[in-house]
Design an enzyme around this catalytic site. Structure first.
Site, PDB file in Angstrom:
ATOM      1  CB  CYS A  61      -0.965  -0.109   1.214  1.00 57.23           C
ATOM      2  SG  CYS A  61      -2.104   1.579   1.304  1.00 57.23           S
ATOM      3  CB  CYS A  65      -1.569   3.628   8.008  1.00 55.60           C
ATOM      4  SG  CYS A  65      -2.703   4.577   6.733  1.00 55.60           S
ATOM      5  CB  CYS A  68      -1.058  -0.099   8.162  1.00 55.87           C
ATOM      6  SG  CYS A  68      -1.790  -1.644   7.261  1.00 55.87           S
ATOM      7  CB  CYS A 105     -15.831  -7.131   6.355  1.00 53.31           C
ATOM      8  SG  CYS A 105     -17.091  -6.773   7.319  1.00 53.31           S
ATOM      9  CB  CYS A 136     -18.569  -4.551   4.832  1.00 47.18           C
ATOM     10  SG  CYS A 136     -17.846  -3.278   5.520  1.00 47.18           S
ATOM     11  CB  CYS A 196     -18.748   0.318   8.474  1.00 49.30           C
ATOM     12  SG  CYS A 196     -17.483  -0.407   9.746  1.00 49.30           S
ATOM     13  NE  ARG A 268     -17.907  -5.176  13.144  1.00 51.36           N
ATOM     14  CZ  ARG A 268     -18.128  -4.183  12.044  1.00 51.36           C
ATOM     15  NH1 ARG A 268     -17.406  -3.528  11.713  1.00 51.36           N
ATOM     16  NH2 ARG A 268     -19.293  -4.188  11.589  1.00 51.36           N
TER      17      ARG A 268
HETATM   18  N1  SAM Z   1      -6.772   0.521   3.002  1.00 51.62           N
HETATM   19  C1  SAM Z   1      -7.931   0.837   3.496  1.00 51.62           C
HETATM   20  C2  SAM Z   1      -8.040   1.968   4.754  1.00 51.62           C
HETATM   21  O1  SAM Z   1      -7.146   2.307   5.145  1.00 51.62           O
HETATM   22  O2  SAM Z   1      -9.046   2.565   4.597  1.00 51.62           O
HETATM   23  C3  SAM Z   1      -8.510  -0.319   4.041  1.00 51.62           C
HETATM   24  C4  SAM Z   1      -7.965  -1.455   4.947  1.00 51.62           C
HETATM   25  S1  SAM Z   1      -7.239  -0.737   6.485  1.00 51.62           S
HETATM   26  C5  SAM Z   1      -6.157  -2.139   7.239  1.00 51.62           C
HETATM   27  C6  SAM Z   1      -8.754  -0.928   7.709  1.00 51.62           C
HETATM   28  C7  SAM Z   1      -8.450  -0.354   9.180  1.00 51.62           C
HETATM   29  O3  SAM Z   1      -7.849  -1.571   9.990  1.00 51.62           O
HETATM   30  C8  SAM Z   1      -7.670   0.753   9.089  1.00 51.62           C
HETATM   31  O4  SAM Z   1      -8.389   1.973   9.144  1.00 51.62           O
HETATM   32  C9  SAM Z   1      -7.276   0.563  10.872  1.00 51.62           C
HETATM   33  O5  SAM Z   1      -8.168   1.299  11.637  1.00 51.62           O
HETATM   34  C10 SAM Z   1      -7.232  -0.890  11.032  1.00 51.62           C
HETATM   35  N2  SAM Z   1      -6.173  -1.299  11.291  1.00 51.62           N
HETATM   36  C11 SAM Z   1      -5.058  -1.467  10.340  1.00 51.62           C
HETATM   37  N3  SAM Z   1      -4.104  -2.085  10.957  1.00 51.62           N
HETATM   38  C12 SAM Z   1      -4.281  -2.044  12.428  1.00 51.62           C
HETATM   39  C13 SAM Z   1      -3.408  -2.676  13.724  1.00 51.62           C
HETATM   40  N4  SAM Z   1      -2.341  -3.267  13.277  1.00 51.62           N
HETATM   41  N5  SAM Z   1      -4.151  -2.848  14.547  1.00 51.62           N
HETATM   42  C14 SAM Z   1      -5.322  -2.434  14.627  1.00 51.62           C
HETATM   43  N6  SAM Z   1      -6.122  -1.877  13.892  1.00 51.62           N
HETATM   44  C15 SAM Z   1      -5.655  -1.730  12.498  1.00 51.62           C
HETATM   45 FE1  SF4 Z   2      -3.018   1.239   3.227  1.00 51.31          FE
HETATM   46 FE2  SF4 Z   2      -2.842   0.055   5.669  1.00 51.31          FE
HETATM   47 FE3  SF4 Z   2      -3.126   2.753   5.748  1.00 51.31          FE
HETATM   48 FE4  SF4 Z   2      -5.019   1.026   4.813  1.00 51.31          FE
HETATM   49  S1  SF4 Z   2      -4.421   1.266   6.907  1.00 51.31           S
HETATM   50  S2  SF4 Z   2      -4.444   2.709   3.444  1.00 51.31           S
HETATM   51  S3  SF4 Z   2      -3.898  -0.640   4.016  1.00 51.31           S
HETATM   52  S4  SF4 Z   2      -1.290   1.477   4.946  1.00 51.31           S
END
Ligand code: SAM
Ligand code: SF4
Ligand code: DTB
Length: 345
Positions: A61, A65, A68, A105, A136, A196, A268
């Protein structure tokens, strides 16, 4: 605070940060009692909605973030994959349905979907709906046209988290702004897809950031239908790998405050359950959480095994919530010692 909405001419609650903070800071027993009372007004307290996640496009990606595993900017050791074949997604969805999940989802590690991916995405939505499940998706940012395309395909929910407060946001993500997140939520809402949206605790935020995040969600033109509250799963190789763990009681307080501020939404209890005791999860359900992710994997990280969740549900007397299950009109009784507080059975 009650405000009248010029569009609908109806009164609605607009939360101030101070009001929300007063709720959050109450003695815990008062907070839990208030949250459970509100919960019983709108939901059967013994029913929990079960969603199943599938990563339909993993890793690589472009966003940064800092929590992530899927960001190409961190070295989490995850190998990136292409968008999954529709038939494979449908086979996984059928298995999840047979194991009791009512909502499927599908998540992709994208900044936003590309035009060329839309036919495959639409086929997934149509196929999962044909299995009788709610759909979802979480695919990153959407423009108005993409939102309309997904709505026309029949998508029920779109997950897009604000993650934290506006003021803490820039310390966690720099490649897209808090305003970008809100714009996607607006596009989704206007297309008629249910929203959501929630966040993560454990990103180095303070109590006020947690409260401010809930204020932003509750004050959206319509509060989200689902509010996922994730507890950070620390991922090796990400900037937050050594983040301090969240105090479980603060986590429960956040769930309870979300329930009180957004009485009709599904709150949730999302990522992080493998690190939670049965007792902590029970407190979260008592505080008004009424949805979980089931299945041993979230997107890339572990979730409790099905058997562990079945044991927990049996111990707590919880039952799965069915699709479109509505609360019957409650019978209101009043407690003897405090006639102001309604108890619902
Ligand atoms: N890429 C898309 C986005 O960011 O909108 C969708 C996937 S993203 C992985 C979905 C959500 O998962 C993120 O917004 C975050 O809140 C949650 N998430 C991701 N990594 C996480 C982690 N290590 N621990 C807890 N929540 C996490
Ligand atoms: Fe990409 Fe992870 Fe951020 Fe979603 S949460 S935009 S998958 S880096
Ligand atoms: C949400 O708020 N939590 C889910 C879902 N929305 C997409 C994702 C949790 C991801 C946890 C880390 C992982 O599995 O990679």
């Amino acid at each position: 605070m009650l405000h009248s909405d010029p569009n609908t001419d109806q009164h609605r609650e607009i939360w101030t940060a101070a009001e929300a903070r007063r709720i959050f800071d109450q003695p815990l027993m008062d907070l839990l009692f208030q949250a459970q009372t509100v919960h019983r007004r709108h939901f059967d307290p013994n029913r929990v909605q079960m969603s199943r996640l599938l990563s339909i496009k993993t890793g690589g990606c472009p966003e940064d973030c800092s929590y992530c595993s899927q960001s190409a900017r961190h070295d989490s050791g995850l190998s990136a994959s292409k968008l999954m074949e529709v038939q494979r997604v449908l086979a996984e969805a059928r298995r999840a349905r047979d194991a009791g999940a009512t909502r499927y989802c599908m998540g992709a590690a994208w900044r936003s979907p590309k035009e060329r991916d839309m036919p495959q995405i639409i086929a997934m939505i149509e196929g999962v709906k044909a299995l009788g499940m709610e759909t979802c998706m979480t695919l990153g940012m959407l423009d108005p046209q993409q939102s309309r395309q997904l709505a026309e395909a029949g998508l029920d929910y779109y997950n897009h988290n604000i993650d934290t407060s506006e003021s803490h946001y820039g310390k966690v993500i720099t490649t897209r702004s808090f305003a970008d997140r809100l714009e996607t939520l607006e596009n989704v809402r206007k297309s008629g897809i249910k929203v959501c949206s929630g966040g993560i605790l454990g990103l180095g935020e303070g109590q006020q950031d947690r409260v401010d995040m809930l204020v932003t969600l509750a004050n959206l033109p319509e509060p989200p239908d689902s509010v996922p509250i994730n507890m950070l799963i620390p991922v090796e190789g990400t900037p937050l790998e050594d983040a301090a763990p969240v105090d479980p009681i603060d986590f429960v307080r956040t769930i309870a405050t979300a329930r009180i501020m957004m009485p009709k939404c599904h709150v949730r209890l999302s990522a992080g359950r493998t690190a939670m005791s049965d007792e902590m999860q029970a407190m979260c359900f008592f505080a008004g959480a009424n949805s979980i992710f089931v299945g041993d994997t979230l997107l890339t990280k572990d979730n409790p095994e099905e058997e562990a969740d079945m044991r927990l549900f049996a111990k707590l007397g919880l039952q799965p919530m069915q699709v479109h299950e509505h609360m019957p009109e409650p019978t209101v009784e009043r407690v003897q010692h405090d006639p102001a507080i309604p108890i619902l059975r």
